[in-house]
Design a protein around this motif. Structure first.
Motif, PDB file in Angstrom:
ATOM      1  N   LEU A 256      20.404 -29.812  99.359  1.00 16.81           N
ATOM      2  CA  LEU A 256      19.572 -29.444  98.102  1.00 16.81           C
ATOM      3  C   LEU A 256      20.095 -28.307  97.817  1.00 16.81           C
ATOM      4  CD1 LEU A 256      15.927 -30.254  99.705  1.00 16.81           C
ATOM      5  CD2 LEU A 256      17.053 -31.372  97.414  1.00 16.81           C
ATOM      6  N   LYS A 257      20.551 -27.392  98.557  1.00 13.92           N
ATOM      7  CA  LYS A 257      21.283 -25.883  98.185  1.00 13.92           C
ATOM      8  C   LYS A 257      22.448 -26.346  97.462  1.00 13.92           C
ATOM      9  CE  LYS A 257      23.384 -21.604 100.102  1.00 13.92           C
ATOM     10  NZ  LYS A 257      23.520 -20.918 101.300  1.00 13.92           N
ATOM     11  N   SER A 258      23.174 -27.112  97.902  1.00 14.46           N
ATOM     12  CA  SER A 258      24.376 -27.536  97.185  1.00 14.46           C
ATOM     13  C   SER A 258      24.149 -27.947  95.961  1.00 14.46           C
ATOM     14  CB  SER A 258      25.499 -28.385  98.112  1.00 14.46           C
ATOM     15  OG  SER A 258      24.812 -29.653  97.950  1.00 14.46           O
ATOM     16  N   LEU A 259      23.286 -28.818  95.517  1.00 15.99           N
ATOM     17  CA  LEU A 259      22.679 -29.251  94.144  1.00 15.99           C
ATOM     18  C   LEU A 259      22.281 -28.140  93.467  1.00 15.99           C
ATOM     19  CD1 LEU A 259      21.544 -32.551  95.421  1.00 15.99           C
ATOM     20  CD2 LEU A 259      23.688 -32.047  94.285  1.00 15.99           C
ATOM     21  N   GLY A 260      21.913 -26.939  94.102  1.00 16.86           N
ATOM     22  CA  GLY A 260      21.462 -25.977  93.199  1.00 16.86           C
ATOM     23  C   GLY A 260      19.699 -26.028  93.080  1.00 16.86           C
ATOM     24  N   ILE A 261      19.279 -26.851  93.870  1.00 13.96           N
ATOM     25  CA  ILE A 261      17.885 -26.989  93.634  1.00 13.96           C
ATOM     26  C   ILE A 261      16.969 -26.278  94.514  1.00 13.96           C
ATOM     27  CG2 ILE A 261      15.955 -28.821  94.170  1.00 13.96           C
ATOM     28  CD1 ILE A 261      17.919 -31.014  93.651  1.00 13.96           C
ATOM     29  N   VAL A 262      17.533 -25.421  95.580  1.00 12.43           N
ATOM     30  CA  VAL A 262      16.796 -24.842  96.368  1.00 12.43           C
ATOM     31  C   VAL A 262      17.621 -23.595  96.824  1.00 12.43           C
ATOM     32  CG1 VAL A 262      15.336 -26.411  97.486  1.00 12.43           C
ATOM     33  CG2 VAL A 262      17.434 -25.580  98.784  1.00 12.43           C
TER      34      VAL A 262
ATOM     35  N   ALA B 119      20.359 -30.486 107.310  1.00 10.49           N
ATOM     36  CA  ALA B 119      21.349 -31.275 106.637  1.00 10.49           C
ATOM     37  C   ALA B 119      20.950 -31.345 105.379  1.00 10.49           C
ATOM     38  CB  ALA B 119      21.772 -32.426 107.241  1.00 10.49           C
ATOM     39  N   ALA B 120      19.549 -31.874 105.055  1.00 18.41           N
ATOM     40  CA  ALA B 120      18.731 -31.967 103.837  1.00 18.41           C
ATOM     41  C   ALA B 120      18.615 -30.747 103.030  1.00 18.41           C
ATOM     42  CB  ALA B 120      17.497 -32.660 104.266  1.00 18.41           C
ATOM     43  N   TYR B 121      18.179 -29.725 103.659  1.00 16.65           N
ATOM     44  CA  TYR B 121      17.953 -28.436 102.868  1.00 16.65           C
ATOM     45  C   TYR B 121      19.604 -27.725 102.235  1.00 16.65           C
ATOM     46  CZ  TYR B 121      13.231 -27.398 104.054  1.00 16.65           C
ATOM     47  OH  TYR B 121      11.664 -27.612 104.027  1.00 16.65           O
TER      48      TYR B 121
ATOM     49  N   VAL C  28      15.967 -35.654 101.156  1.00 18.13           N
ATOM     50  CA  VAL C  28      16.391 -35.024  99.913  1.00 18.13           C
ATOM     51  C   VAL C  28      15.847 -35.403  98.613  1.00 18.13           C
ATOM     52  CG1 VAL C  28      18.396 -34.592  98.512  1.00 18.13           C
ATOM     53  CG2 VAL C  28      18.702 -34.132 100.682  1.00 18.13           C
ATOM     54  N   GLU C  29      15.752 -36.953  98.657  1.00 18.87           N
ATOM     55  CA  GLU C  29      15.181 -37.455  97.517  1.00 18.87           C
ATOM     56  C   GLU C  29      13.617 -37.228  97.591  1.00 18.87           C
ATOM     57  OE1 GLU C  29      16.055 -41.773  97.595  1.00 18.87           O
ATOM     58  OE2 GLU C  29      18.218 -41.139  97.266  1.00 18.87           O
ATOM     59  N   TYR C  30      13.021 -37.121  98.353  1.00 16.90           N
ATOM     60  CA  TYR C  30      11.438 -36.701  98.569  1.00 16.90           C
ATOM     61  C   TYR C  30      11.129 -35.486  98.052  1.00 16.90           C
ATOM     62  CZ  TYR C  30       6.926 -35.654 100.127  1.00 16.90           C
ATOM     63  OH  TYR C  30       5.444 -35.243 100.415  1.00 16.90           O
TER      64      TYR C  30
ATOM     65  N   ARG D 295      14.923 -29.229  82.537  1.00 18.08           N
ATOM     66  CA  ARG D 295      15.509 -29.484  83.824  1.00 18.08           C
ATOM     67  C   ARG D 295      16.878 -29.763  83.724  1.00 18.08           C
ATOM     68  NH1 ARG D 295      14.056 -31.911  88.594  1.00 18.08           N
ATOM     69  NH2 ARG D 295      15.728 -31.554  90.077  1.00 18.08           N
ATOM     70  N   ILE D 296      17.659 -29.207  84.700  1.00 12.11           N
ATOM     71  CA  ILE D 296      19.301 -29.451  84.708  1.00 12.11           C
ATOM     72  C   ILE D 296      19.434 -30.812  85.579  1.00 12.11           C
ATOM     73  CG2 ILE D 296      21.203 -28.666  85.756  1.00 12.11           C
ATOM     74  CD1 ILE D 296      20.107 -25.777  85.672  1.00 12.11           C
ATOM     75  N   PRO D 297      20.399 -31.616  84.839  1.00 14.25           N
ATOM     76  CA  PRO D 297      20.373 -32.962  85.773  1.00 14.25           C
ATOM     77  C   PRO D 297      20.992 -32.800  86.993  1.00 14.25           C
ATOM     78  CG  PRO D 297      21.383 -32.991  83.453  1.00 14.25           C
ATOM     79  CD  PRO D 297      20.972 -31.557  83.814  1.00 14.25           C
ATOM     80  N   ASN D 298      20.623 -33.650  87.860  1.00  9.22           N
ATOM     81  CA  ASN D 298      21.236 -33.486  89.185  1.00  9.22           C
ATOM     82  C   ASN D 298      22.501 -34.223  89.195  1.00  9.22           C
ATOM     83  OD1 ASN D 298      22.139 -33.763  91.766  1.00  9.22           O
ATOM     84  ND2 ASN D 298      19.694 -34.244  92.644  1.00  9.22           N
ATOM     85  N   TRP D 299      23.690 -33.833  88.874  1.00  9.42           N
ATOM     86  CA  TRP D 299      24.802 -34.693  88.626  1.00  9.42           C
ATOM     87  C   TRP D 299      25.408 -35.257  90.006  1.00  9.42           C
ATOM     88  CZ3 TRP D 299      25.462 -36.276  84.155  1.00  9.42           C
ATOM     89  CH2 TRP D 299      24.862 -35.443  82.929  1.00  9.42           C
ATOM     90  N   GLY D 300      25.238 -34.500  91.005  1.00 10.61           N
ATOM     91  CA  GLY D 300      25.482 -35.089  92.413  1.00 10.61           C
ATOM     92  C   GLY D 300      24.940 -36.357  92.646  1.00 10.61           C
TER      93      GLY D 300
END
Length: 477
Positions: free
Chosen positions: A60-66, A55-57, A18-20, A87-92
């Motif tokens: 990322l989806k739950s964070l609104g990134i993908v 799990a990674a994808y 996820v971080e990568y 860029r919207i902050p990744n609050w998670g």
């Protein structure tokens, strides 16, 4: 793909992925609306299970990134930059990465269930609303004019209240002190937090009771402290255990709850109190004495506090009105050497500019009045009644399925059950049945224990709650 997850890293592999990908999106490696590798392909490239990629994808989806659509793959979201291309902050991620740790998930779950559902609450460590002196407070508010300045007060707390606390601890605890050696805090919780943050540093070793309320607090981990356990028996901790721990780990501070301890209800034996103070002097280890319950002794006899026997200023003494008057009043205090109190007061002022004036005024009026003594007599009798209700209910509904130590004060009952029973399973089943309690693993290292708190419930509810617990236990056995 050249990057690979580090299998020696304690962080889960899917989190590393996820971080990568997040970093790749920020750097432009994965542009907005670009298609990411399929689950199968990325799993092969990184030599991980496909479920790890899923799990990674999904994270990322739950964070609104993908965005993920069946049959279309996984794409970098086109909305992460927002309308203004920022860029919207990744609050998670921010929530996860903060240095101050959250409460244990199970603690959060119990609190949420108690607040959102009408459960019989044998979990919360507070008095029943019916035991709080509401009428006396109303009398104070209606008969005494409030003429205090509503500006910032003294950094250590209102001077009149500190003088009243000085008289209070002398009368009820035989503690000799002065107003300059007292800091008013937002309950005992803030007092503990200030001590940990101001007087200790990352890597320091501290000793706490096992089991104990401190065991459940994330403030020690947040501060980077190493915690070591002192087993509690029917007479409290054994001073010899402190000696052993100090030889191995150079203990820097000891946290104790000597009277009607949370959760066991035990009282530290007088001979052990004296020996602990001797060790504090010999080894130069300060003691933090947390005393929320000594005045709840059912027979009215108050044991000598460590602070009352401390002639060398080795003890930092914490107490409050939370467990004996009203938890929402948020009035507590620390008594200690003046240089320590000034250091803690400076830190408190940085956090909140000193304690609120109004609750200090109310607390001063109540603590210095005849109301207080009458109130203490009342709660002693009422808590003893509730203690009798819960112990007799346990014997009636559970017989030999539960063992417990009968306390002589306080609001907690520490119960031993069959250690083979899954405590999380019995908690969930009990909450379905409409009763909440605290599993022992939150408060200590031993298996097969639970804590019932009987100060919060009315006698009829306590009896009903134990019956519901017995039914829940029967359902899983």
């Amino acid at each position: 793909m050249e990057w690979k997850p580090d299998r020696n890293n304690k962080k889960p592999i899917y989190k590393q992925i996820v971080e990568y990908i997040e970093q790749g999106i920020s750097s432009g490696l994965f542009p907005a609306d670009s298609l990411l590798p399929s689950e199968r392909k990325l799993a092969q490239e990184l030599d991980v299970n496909r479920s790890t990629i899923v799990a990674a994808y999904e994270e990322l989806k739950s964070l609104g990134i993908v965005e993920r659509k069946k049959g279309s793959g996984t794409r970098v979201s086109t909305d992460i930059w927002g309308i203004s291309h920022k860029r919207i902050p990744n609050w998670g991620r921010y929530v996860e990465d903060g240095s101050f740790l959250p409460n244990l998930p199970l603690v959060q779950q119990i609190r949420s269930e108690v607040q959102n559902r009408k459960l019989i609450n044998l979990a919360s460590g507070e008095l029943s609303p019916s035991l709080m002196p509401n009428d006396q407070f109303r009398n104070i508010l209606s008969s005494q004019p409030f003429i205090e300045n509503l500006g910032y007060d003294h950094p250590q707390g209102n001077e009149l209240l500190r003088e009243t606390v000085t008289s209070h601890v002398k009368q009820f605890k035989n503690i000799e002190t002065t107003a300059s050696s007292i800091l008013i805090t937002s309950g005992a919780q803030q007092a503990l937090h200030l001590i940990v943050e101001c007087l200790l540093k990352p890597g320091d070793a501290v000793a706490i009771e096992d089991p104990s309320y401190c065991y459940s607090l994330p403030i020690f981990q947040s501060a980077g402290l190493r915690t070591f356990l002192l087993p509690v028996d029917k007479d409290g901790i054994n001073p010899d255990d402190l000696v052993s721990l100090h030889k191995k780990h150079r203990i820097r501070m000891v946290f104790l709850n000597p009277d009607h301890q949370n959760p066991t209800g035990t009282v530290l034996h007088l001979s052990r109190r004296k020996r602990i103070l001797e060790l504090s002097i010999e080894l130069g280890i300060p003691i933090v004495e947390d005393d929320p319950y000594s005045l709840t002794s059912y027979n009215g006899e108050v044991n000598p506090t460590l602070k009352s026997m401390d002639y060398n200023e080795n003890v930092l003494y914490i107490s409050s009105l939370s467990k004996i008057v009203a938890s929402g009043l948020r009035i507590g205090w620390i008594i200690g050497p003046e240089q320590v109190i000034q250091r803690l007061a400076d830190a408190k002022q940085q956090v909140d500019f000193g304690h609120s004036v109004f609750p200090q005024w109310v607390a001063n009026e109540f603590l210095g009045s005849e109301y207080f003594t009458t109130h203490i007599d009342t709660i002693r009798a009422q808590l003893e009644l509730r203690k009798h209700t819960i112990t007799s209910s346990l014997r009636e509904f559970l017989g030999n399925k539960v063992e417990f130590f009968t306390p002589a004060g306080g609001i907690h009952l520490w119960c031993k059950i069959d250690p083979s029973i899954n405590e999380y399973l019995i908690l969930n089943e009990s909450m379905k049945n409409g009763i909440a309690f605290v599993p022992g693993s939150i408060l200590g290292s031993q298996k097969g224990y639970i804590r019932f708190t009987f100060g919060r419930g009315e006698p009829d509810d306590i009896r009903k709650g134990i019956l519901r617990f017995a039914d829940a236990l029967g359902n899983i056995q």
